[in-house]
Design a protein around this motif. Structure first.
Motif, PDB file in Angstrom:
ATOM      1  N   LEU A 285     -28.414  66.842  13.432  1.00 35.04           N
ATOM      2  CA  LEU A 285     -28.663  65.685  12.565  1.00 35.04           C
ATOM      3  C   LEU A 285     -29.491  66.073  11.347  1.00 35.04           C
ATOM      4  O   LEU A 285     -29.222  65.631  10.231  1.00 35.04           O
ATOM      5  CB  LEU A 285     -29.369  64.576  13.353  1.00 35.04           C
ATOM      6  N   GLU A 286     -30.504  66.891  11.570  1.00 34.37           N
ATOM      7  CA  GLU A 286     -31.360  67.320  10.465  1.00 34.37           C
ATOM      8  C   GLU A 286     -30.539  68.075   9.417  1.00 34.37           C
ATOM      9  O   GLU A 286     -30.712  67.881   8.215  1.00 34.37           O
ATOM     10  CB  GLU A 286     -32.510  68.173  10.992  1.00 34.37           C
ATOM     11  N   GLU A 287     -29.643  68.927   9.875  1.00 37.01           N
ATOM     12  CA  GLU A 287     -28.779  69.668   8.943  1.00 37.01           C
ATOM     13  C   GLU A 287     -27.865  68.711   8.173  1.00 37.01           C
ATOM     14  O   GLU A 287     -27.739  68.804   6.958  1.00 37.01           O
ATOM     15  CB  GLU A 287     -27.924  70.680   9.713  1.00 37.01           C
ATOM     16  N   LEU A 288     -27.241  67.773   8.884  1.00 37.18           N
ATOM     17  CA  LEU A 288     -26.298  66.855   8.238  1.00 37.18           C
ATOM     18  C   LEU A 288     -26.999  65.918   7.255  1.00 37.18           C
ATOM     19  O   LEU A 288     -26.413  65.527   6.244  1.00 37.18           O
ATOM     20  CB  LEU A 288     -25.525  66.056   9.291  1.00 37.18           C
ATOM     21  N   ARG A 289     -28.245  65.565   7.555  1.00 43.97           N
ATOM     22  CA  ARG A 289     -29.016  64.690   6.656  1.00 43.97           C
ATOM     23  C   ARG A 289     -29.198  65.307   5.264  1.00 43.97           C
ATOM     24  O   ARG A 289     -29.413  64.585   4.300  1.00 43.97           O
ATOM     25  CB  ARG A 289     -30.409  64.437   7.236  1.00 43.97           C
ATOM     26  N   GLN A 290     -29.164  66.618   5.191  1.00 42.67           N
ATOM     27  CA  GLN A 290     -29.376  67.309   3.913  1.00 42.67           C
ATOM     28  C   GLN A 290     -28.159  67.195   2.986  1.00 42.67           C
ATOM     29  O   GLN A 290     -28.266  67.470   1.799  1.00 42.67           O
ATOM     30  CB  GLN A 290     -29.693  68.795   4.145  1.00 42.67           C
ATOM     31  N   LEU A 291     -27.017  66.807   3.553  1.00 43.48           N
ATOM     32  CA  LEU A 291     -25.788  66.730   2.758  1.00 43.48           C
ATOM     33  C   LEU A 291     -25.726  65.404   2.005  1.00 43.48           C
ATOM     34  O   LEU A 291     -26.201  64.382   2.491  1.00 43.48           O
ATOM     35  CB  LEU A 291     -24.566  66.888   3.677  1.00 43.48           C
ATOM     36  N   PRO A 292     -25.127  65.419   0.813  1.00 48.62           N
ATOM     37  CA  PRO A 292     -25.065  64.191   0.013  1.00 48.62           C
ATOM     38  C   PRO A 292     -24.011  63.221   0.563  1.00 48.62           C
ATOM     39  O   PRO A 292     -22.823  63.367   0.304  1.00 48.62           O
ATOM     40  CB  PRO A 292     -24.670  64.702  -1.378  1.00 48.62           C
ATOM     41  N   ALA A 293     -24.473  62.245   1.342  1.00 50.33           N
ATOM     42  CA  ALA A 293     -23.574  61.228   1.881  1.00 50.33           C
ATOM     43  C   ALA A 293     -24.395  60.005   2.251  1.00 50.33           C
ATOM     44  O   ALA A 293     -25.518  60.128   2.734  1.00 50.33           O
ATOM     45  CB  ALA A 293     -22.844  61.758   3.116  1.00 50.33           C
ATOM     46  N   ALA A 294     -23.825  58.815   2.029  1.00 48.23           N
ATOM     47  CA  ALA A 294     -24.506  57.561   2.365  1.00 48.23           C
ATOM     48  C   ALA A 294     -24.234  57.241   3.830  1.00 48.23           C
ATOM     49  O   ALA A 294     -23.290  56.527   4.161  1.00 48.23           O
ATOM     50  CB  ALA A 294     -24.016  56.437   1.463  1.00 48.23           C
ATOM     51  N   VAL A 295     -25.065  57.815   4.702  1.00 49.62           N
ATOM     52  CA  VAL A 295     -24.883  57.665   6.142  1.00 49.62           C
ATOM     53  C   VAL A 295     -26.172  57.117   6.745  1.00 49.62           C
ATOM     54  O   VAL A 295     -27.271  57.567   6.406  1.00 49.62           O
ATOM     55  CB  VAL A 295     -24.559  59.023   6.815  1.00 49.62           C
ATOM     56  N   LYS A 296     -26.030  56.146   7.653  1.00 46.31           N
ATOM     57  CA  LYS A 296     -27.175  55.685   8.436  1.00 46.31           C
ATOM     58  C   LYS A 296     -27.142  56.500   9.724  1.00 46.31           C
ATOM     59  O   LYS A 296     -26.298  56.277  10.598  1.00 46.31           O
ATOM     60  CB  LYS A 296     -27.073  54.192   8.724  1.00 46.31           C
ATOM     61  N   TRP A 297     -28.043  57.463   9.831  1.00 44.14           N
ATOM     62  CA  TRP A 297     -28.049  58.379  10.972  1.00 44.14           C
ATOM     63  C   TRP A 297     -28.732  57.755  12.177  1.00 44.14           C
ATOM     64  O   TRP A 297     -29.695  57.003  12.046  1.00 44.14           O
ATOM     65  CB  TRP A 297     -28.734  59.690  10.590  1.00 44.14           C
ATOM     66  N   VAL A 298     -28.250  58.083  13.363  1.00 46.00           N
ATOM     67  CA  VAL A 298     -28.812  57.597  14.621  1.00 46.00           C
ATOM     68  C   VAL A 298     -30.044  58.445  14.958  1.00 46.00           C
ATOM     69  O   VAL A 298     -29.976  59.674  14.888  1.00 46.00           O
ATOM     70  CB  VAL A 298     -27.763  57.717  15.757  1.00 46.00           C
ATOM     71  N   PRO A 299     -31.159  57.823  15.332  1.00 48.91           N
ATOM     72  CA  PRO A 299     -32.309  58.623  15.773  1.00 48.91           C
ATOM     73  C   PRO A 299     -31.914  59.413  17.030  1.00 48.91           C
ATOM     74  O   PRO A 299     -31.219  58.883  17.902  1.00 48.91           O
ATOM     75  CB  PRO A 299     -33.372  57.579  16.114  1.00 48.91           C
ATOM     76  N   PRO A 300     -32.343  60.678  17.145  1.00 45.21           N
ATOM     77  CA  PRO A 300     -31.947  61.501  18.295  1.00 45.21           C
ATOM     78  C   PRO A 300     -32.222  60.847  19.650  1.00 45.21           C
ATOM     79  O   PRO A 300     -31.439  60.985  20.581  1.00 45.21           O
ATOM     80  CB  PRO A 300     -32.756  62.783  18.123  1.00 45.21           C
ATOM     81  N   GLU A 301     -33.329  60.097  19.744  1.00 47.23           N
ATOM     82  CA  GLU A 301     -33.656  59.478  21.032  1.00 47.23           C
ATOM     83  C   GLU A 301     -32.653  58.382  21.429  1.00 47.23           C
ATOM     84  O   GLU A 301     -32.588  57.980  22.585  1.00 47.23           O
ATOM     85  CB  GLU A 301     -35.081  58.921  21.044  1.00 47.23           C
ATOM     86  N   ASN A 302     -31.861  57.896  20.489  1.00 44.11           N
ATOM     87  CA  ASN A 302     -30.876  56.848  20.775  1.00 44.11           C
ATOM     88  C   ASN A 302     -29.489  57.393  21.115  1.00 44.11           C
ATOM     89  O   ASN A 302     -28.575  56.614  21.386  1.00 44.11           O
ATOM     90  CB  ASN A 302     -30.745  55.890  19.601  1.00 44.11           C
ATOM     91  N   ILE A 303     -29.309  58.693  21.090  1.00 46.85           N
ATOM     92  CA  ILE A 303     -27.982  59.263  21.357  1.00 46.85           C
ATOM     93  C   ILE A 303     -27.629  59.086  22.834  1.00 46.85           C
ATOM     94  O   ILE A 303     -28.420  59.404  23.716  1.00 46.85           O
ATOM     95  CB  ILE A 303     -27.936  60.741  20.933  1.00 46.85           C
ATOM     96  N   HIS A 304     -26.426  58.569  23.072  1.00 51.53           N
ATOM     97  CA  HIS A 304     -25.948  58.296  24.436  1.00 51.53           C
ATOM     98  C   HIS A 304     -24.419  58.230  24.401  1.00 51.53           C
ATOM     99  O   HIS A 304     -23.816  58.191  23.333  1.00 51.53           O
ATOM    100  CB  HIS A 304     -26.511  56.957  24.932  1.00 51.53           C
ATOM    101  N   LEU A 305     -23.823  58.184  25.568  1.00 54.81           N
ATOM    102  CA  LEU A 305     -22.371  58.021  25.705  1.00 54.81           C
ATOM    103  C   LEU A 305     -22.119  56.611  26.233  1.00 54.81           C
ATOM    104  O   LEU A 305     -22.451  56.302  27.375  1.00 54.81           O
ATOM    105  CB  LEU A 305     -21.804  59.070  26.662  1.00 54.81           C
TER     106      LEU A 305
END
Length: 192
Positions: A21-41
């Motif tokens: 997620l940290e790597e992807l956040r560096q890319l130019p895109a309008a994305v609302k990223w999920v906090p790592p603690e919320n990741i689930h299936l």
């Protein structure tokens, strides 16, 4: 209460995905990223449910999990839904042994009997949601380059009924009920 049924993951796997997620956040895109603690299936989204129904919903989850022994799954690859032409959700994939699909079908059946509609199931972990009309060549290129990468393997030992509380800072997830999967030797396990 806003409820869903999910498989939660170890802190170690969430740490690996936090790095992605940290790597992807560096890319130019309008994305609302999920906090790592919320990741689930997610196995089943139930939506708004009256608190008085929690007991019957929990009993349905216990019935759905009965007879499903712990198994392994692999978190592998990246992609988007619904497709590259108009991406809305960034995800990492899930490759699993058969018990995942059996459990999901049993969850669907149990909740169908309680009036919750069936929905299609494509196992994945949501990493972020793209704002409508977002196009990002660098993000798309990076996700495609990670299509075969394994982020880790997990042993699934429980399934949870989760509550999602919406706050100004985003969703906060809390387990309402965790149902351990019985060990193959029939050893007792404790419910939380």
């Amino acid at each position: 209460m806003r409820l869903f049924v999910a498989i939660n993951f170890s802190p170690a796997l969430k740490n690996v995905l936090a790095g992605l997620l940290e790597e992807l956040r560096q890319l130019p895109a309008a994305v609302k990223w999920v906090p790592p603690e919320n990741i689930h299936l997610t196995l089943k989204f139930l939506g708004e449910v009256a608190p008085a129904r929690v007991e019957e919903i929990g009993a349905a989850l216990r019935r759905a999990a009965a007879g499903i022994n712990p198994w392994h799954l692999e978190v592998k690859g990246t992609g988007v839904f619904p497709g590259w032409r108009s991406p809305r959700v960034v995800w990492v994939g899930v490759e699993s042994e058969k018990p995942l699909y059996v459990l999901q079908q049993q969850v669907t059946r149990e909740y169908l009997e309680l009036g919750f509609p069936a929905a299609s199931f494509t196992p994945h972990l949501t990493l972020g949601r793209l704002r409508p009309g977002t196009a990002s060549g660098p993000l798309q290129d990076r996700l495609k380059s990670l299509a075969g990468v394994s982020w880790g393997r997990e042993k699934v030992t429980a399934v949870s009924l989760m509550e999602s509380s919406l706050t100004p800072r985003g969703a906060v997830y809390r387990p309402v009920l965790t149902v351990p999967l019985p060990a193959p030797d029939g050893a007792p396990s404790n419910e939380q």
